[in-house]
Design a protein around this motif. Structure first.
Motif, PDB file in Angstrom:
ATOM      1  N   THR A 147       0.848  -1.191   0.000  1.00  0.00           N
ATOM      2  CA  THR A 147       0.000   0.000   0.000  1.00  0.00           C
ATOM      3  C   THR A 147       0.884   1.242   0.000  1.00  0.00           C
ATOM      4  OG1 THR A 147      -1.633  -1.227   1.284  1.00  0.00           O
ATOM      5  CG2 THR A 147      -1.892   1.162   1.183  1.00  0.00           C
ATOM      6  N   TYR A 148       0.575   2.183  -0.869  1.00  0.00           N
ATOM      7  CA  TYR A 148       1.366   3.409  -1.026  1.00  0.00           C
ATOM      8  C   TYR A 148       0.524   4.609  -0.619  1.00  0.00           C
ATOM      9  CZ  TYR A 148       4.152   0.328  -3.990  1.00  0.00           C
ATOM     10  OH  TYR A 148       4.909  -0.711  -4.471  1.00  0.00           O
ATOM     11  N   VAL A 149       1.148   5.509   0.168  1.00  0.00           N
ATOM     12  CA  VAL A 149       0.492   6.750   0.567  1.00  0.00           C
ATOM     13  C   VAL A 149       1.494   7.874   0.347  1.00  0.00           C
ATOM     14  CG1 VAL A 149      -0.558   8.044   2.458  1.00  0.00           C
ATOM     15  CG2 VAL A 149      -0.921   5.566   2.288  1.00  0.00           C
ATOM     16  N   GLN A 150       1.085   8.911  -0.408  1.00  0.00           N
ATOM     17  CA  GLN A 150       1.982  10.034  -0.643  1.00  0.00           C
ATOM     18  C   GLN A 150       1.908  10.995   0.528  1.00  0.00           C
ATOM     19  OE1 GLN A 150       1.408  12.173  -4.322  1.00  0.00           O
ATOM     20  NE2 GLN A 150       3.415  13.136  -4.160  1.00  0.00           N
ATOM     21  N   GLU A 151       3.089  11.327   1.068  1.00  0.00           N
ATOM     22  CA  GLU A 151       3.198  12.285   2.170  1.00  0.00           C
ATOM     23  C   GLU A 151       4.187  13.355   1.744  1.00  0.00           C
ATOM     24  OE1 GLU A 151       4.399   9.882   5.467  1.00  0.00           O
ATOM     25  OE2 GLU A 151       2.426   8.952   5.670  1.00  0.00           O
TER      26      GLU A 151
ATOM     27  N   ALA B  33       5.055   6.745   1.633  1.00  0.00           N
ATOM     28  CA  ALA B  33       5.081   5.747   2.707  1.00  0.00           C
ATOM     29  C   ALA B  33       4.586   4.435   2.109  1.00  0.00           C
ATOM     30  CB  ALA B  33       4.197   6.171   3.864  1.00  0.00           C
ATOM     31  N   ILE B  34       5.335   3.354   2.382  1.00  0.00           N
ATOM     32  CA  ILE B  34       4.987   2.046   1.836  1.00  0.00           C
ATOM     33  C   ILE B  34       4.719   1.104   2.997  1.00  0.00           C
ATOM     34  CG2 ILE B  34       5.731   0.179   0.301  1.00  0.00           C
ATOM     35  CD1 ILE B  34       8.106   2.817   0.262  1.00  0.00           C
ATOM     36  N   THR B  35       3.651   0.349   2.902  1.00  0.00           N
ATOM     37  CA  THR B  35       3.355  -0.688   3.888  1.00  0.00           C
ATOM     38  C   THR B  35       3.125  -1.986   3.122  1.00  0.00           C
ATOM     39  OG1 THR B  35       2.293   0.942   5.321  1.00  0.00           O
ATOM     40  CG2 THR B  35       1.855  -1.379   5.781  1.00  0.00           C
ATOM     41  N   VAL B  36       3.930  -2.991   3.434  1.00  0.00           N
ATOM     42  CA  VAL B  36       3.810  -4.296   2.797  1.00  0.00           C
ATOM     43  C   VAL B  36       3.308  -5.262   3.856  1.00  0.00           C
ATOM     44  CG1 VAL B  36       5.075  -6.173   1.678  1.00  0.00           C
ATOM     45  CG2 VAL B  36       5.624  -3.803   1.132  1.00  0.00           C
TER      46      VAL B  36
ATOM     47  N   GLY C  75       1.071 -12.769   7.807  1.00  0.00           N
ATOM     48  CA  GLY C  75       0.991 -12.404   9.222  1.00  0.00           C
ATOM     49  C   GLY C  75       1.991 -11.343   9.657  1.00  0.00           C
ATOM     50  N   LYS C  76       2.697 -10.716   8.701  1.00  0.00           N
ATOM     51  CA  LYS C  76       3.679  -9.674   9.023  1.00  0.00           C
ATOM     52  C   LYS C  76       3.302  -8.389   8.306  1.00  0.00           C
ATOM     53  CE  LYS C  76       7.574 -12.902   9.296  1.00  0.00           C
ATOM     54  NZ  LYS C  76       8.857 -13.267   8.682  1.00  0.00           N
ATOM     55  N   GLU C  77       3.829  -7.277   8.826  1.00  0.00           N
ATOM     56  CA  GLU C  77       3.623  -5.979   8.190  1.00  0.00           C
ATOM     57  C   GLU C  77       4.926  -5.195   8.311  1.00  0.00           C
ATOM     58  OE1 GLU C  77      -0.243  -3.870   8.379  1.00  0.00           O
ATOM     59  OE2 GLU C  77       0.933  -2.313   9.383  1.00  0.00           O
ATOM     60  N   LEU C  78       5.460  -4.748   7.180  1.00  0.00           N
ATOM     61  CA  LEU C  78       6.694  -3.971   7.140  1.00  0.00           C
ATOM     62  C   LEU C  78       6.405  -2.616   6.517  1.00  0.00           C
ATOM     63  CD1 LEU C  78       9.069  -6.766   5.784  1.00  0.00           C
ATOM     64  CD2 LEU C  78       8.814  -6.030   8.157  1.00  0.00           C
ATOM     65  N   SER C  79       7.092  -1.577   7.018  1.00  0.00           N
ATOM     66  CA  SER C  79       6.872  -0.219   6.509  1.00  0.00           C
ATOM     67  C   SER C  79       8.204   0.419   6.146  1.00  0.00           C
ATOM     68  CB  SER C  79       6.170   0.644   7.553  1.00  0.00           C
ATOM     69  OG  SER C  79       4.888   0.125   7.832  1.00  0.00           O
ATOM     70  N   ALA C  80       8.136   1.371   5.206  1.00  0.00           N
ATOM     71  CA  ALA C  80       9.324   2.121   4.790  1.00  0.00           C
ATOM     72  C   ALA C  80       8.872   3.413   4.124  1.00  0.00           C
ATOM     73  CB  ALA C  80      10.164   1.285   3.837  1.00  0.00           C
ATOM     74  N   ARG C  81       9.855   4.258   3.797  1.00  0.00           N
ATOM     75  CA  ARG C  81       9.600   5.514   3.088  1.00  0.00           C
ATOM     76  C   ARG C  81      10.552   5.594   1.905  1.00  0.00           C
ATOM     77  NH1 ARG C  81       6.593   9.256   5.558  1.00  0.00           N
ATOM     78  NH2 ARG C  81       7.629  11.028   4.605  1.00  0.00           N
ATOM     79  N   ALA C  82      10.142   6.319   0.884  1.00  0.00           N
ATOM     80  CA  ALA C  82      10.977   6.496  -0.304  1.00  0.00           C
ATOM     81  C   ALA C  82      10.706   7.883  -0.900  1.00  0.00           C
ATOM     82  CB  ALA C  82      10.683   5.412  -1.322  1.00  0.00           C
ATOM     83  N   PRO C  83      11.684   8.451  -1.626  1.00  0.00           N
ATOM     84  CA  PRO C  83      11.544   9.812  -2.154  1.00  0.00           C
ATOM     85  C   PRO C  83      10.663   9.974  -3.380  1.00  0.00           C
ATOM     86  CG  PRO C  83      13.687   8.922  -2.726  1.00  0.00           C
ATOM     87  CD  PRO C  83      13.019   7.917  -1.842  1.00  0.00           C
ATOM     88  N   GLY C  84      10.243   8.936  -4.023  1.00  0.00           N
ATOM     89  CA  GLY C  84       9.371   9.033  -5.197  1.00  0.00           C
ATOM     90  C   GLY C  84       8.670   7.707  -5.415  1.00  0.00           C
ATOM     91  N   ILE C  85       7.692   7.698  -6.318  1.00  0.00           N
ATOM     92  CA  ILE C  85       6.919   6.468  -6.500  1.00  0.00           C
ATOM     93  C   ILE C  85       7.763   5.353  -7.130  1.00  0.00           C
ATOM     94  CG2 ILE C  85       5.943   7.074  -8.744  1.00  0.00           C
ATOM     95  CD1 ILE C  85       3.287   5.756  -7.588  1.00  0.00           C
ATOM     96  N   ILE C  86       8.711   5.694  -7.969  1.00  0.00           N
ATOM     97  CA  ILE C  86       9.571   4.678  -8.566  1.00  0.00           C
ATOM     98  C   ILE C  86      10.462   4.059  -7.494  1.00  0.00           C
ATOM     99  CG2 ILE C  86      11.417   4.254 -10.237  1.00  0.00           C
ATOM    100  CD1 ILE C  86      10.124   6.515 -11.934  1.00  0.00           C
TER     101      ILE C  86
ATOM    102  N   ARG D 106      11.517  -0.150  -3.280  1.00  0.00           N
ATOM    103  CA  ARG D 106      11.600  -0.452  -1.841  1.00  0.00           C
ATOM    104  C   ARG D 106      10.552  -1.496  -1.455  1.00  0.00           C
ATOM    105  NH1 ARG D 106      13.802  -2.027   2.143  1.00  0.00           N
ATOM    106  NH2 ARG D 106      13.579  -1.008   4.153  1.00  0.00           N
ATOM    107  N   ALA D 107       9.388  -1.450  -2.064  1.00  0.00           N
ATOM    108  CA  ALA D 107       8.350  -2.446  -1.794  1.00  0.00           C
ATOM    109  C   ALA D 107       8.838  -3.838  -2.179  1.00  0.00           C
ATOM    110  CB  ALA D 107       7.061  -2.096  -2.539  1.00  0.00           C
TER     111      ALA D 107
END
Length: 138
Positions: free
Chosen positions: A8-12, A17-20, A24-35, A40-41
């Motif tokens: 799931t991608y959310v622009q901030e 912000a990416i949430t995979v 049963g697990k959930e990982l999150s990260a951030r990246a500077p652009g959609i590409i 990162r996803a």
């Protein structure tokens, strides 16, 4: 049954912000652009463990919205400064009188070896040689 992994991608602001989530697990990260966020996803999916899993990428809850935004970013050309065209009759900066007199330097792969350059014929014409046929006497 194979469980799909959801990215799931959310622009901030300028970042994403990416949430995979999956298995049963959930990982999150951030990246500077959609590409970069998409790349990162993929890394987060690998951290979940199965590289062969089906991943559904969502933006605003829609795979179509994500695909549209991602492909637009991939196919959009960067903004370039306008091309400056010199006025007619002017000489471009690269062409000066010194540069016009010199031969252009060939790349090393197109240059002849020095031994061949030394054997080249001189620029002046060779003297005429006499014919081998005997001259007719009258």
């Amino acid at each position: 049954m194979v469980e799909a992994i959801t990215a799931t991608y959310v622009q901030e602001d300028a970042d994403w912000a990416i949430t995979v989530s999956g298995r049963g697990k959930e990982l999150s990260a951030r990246a500077p652009g959609i590409i970069a966020a998409r790349d990162r996803a993929d890394q987060l999916v690998e951290e979940l463990g199965d590289g062969k899993a089906t991943v559904v990428h969502l933006l605003n809850g829609s795979a179509l919205d994500f695909t549209s935004a991602y492909m637009t970013a991939r196919l959009t050309l960067p903004k370039l400064p306008p091309l400056e065209v010199p006025p007619p009759g002017s000489v471009p900066k690269q062409q000066t009188t010194e540069a016009a007199d010199k031969k252009p330097q060939l790349p090393p792969s197109k240059q002849l070896p020095k031994a061949v350059e030394d054997r080249k014929a001189p620029a002046e014409p060779a003297p005429a040689t006499e014919s081998k046929a005997p001259a007719k006497q009258a």
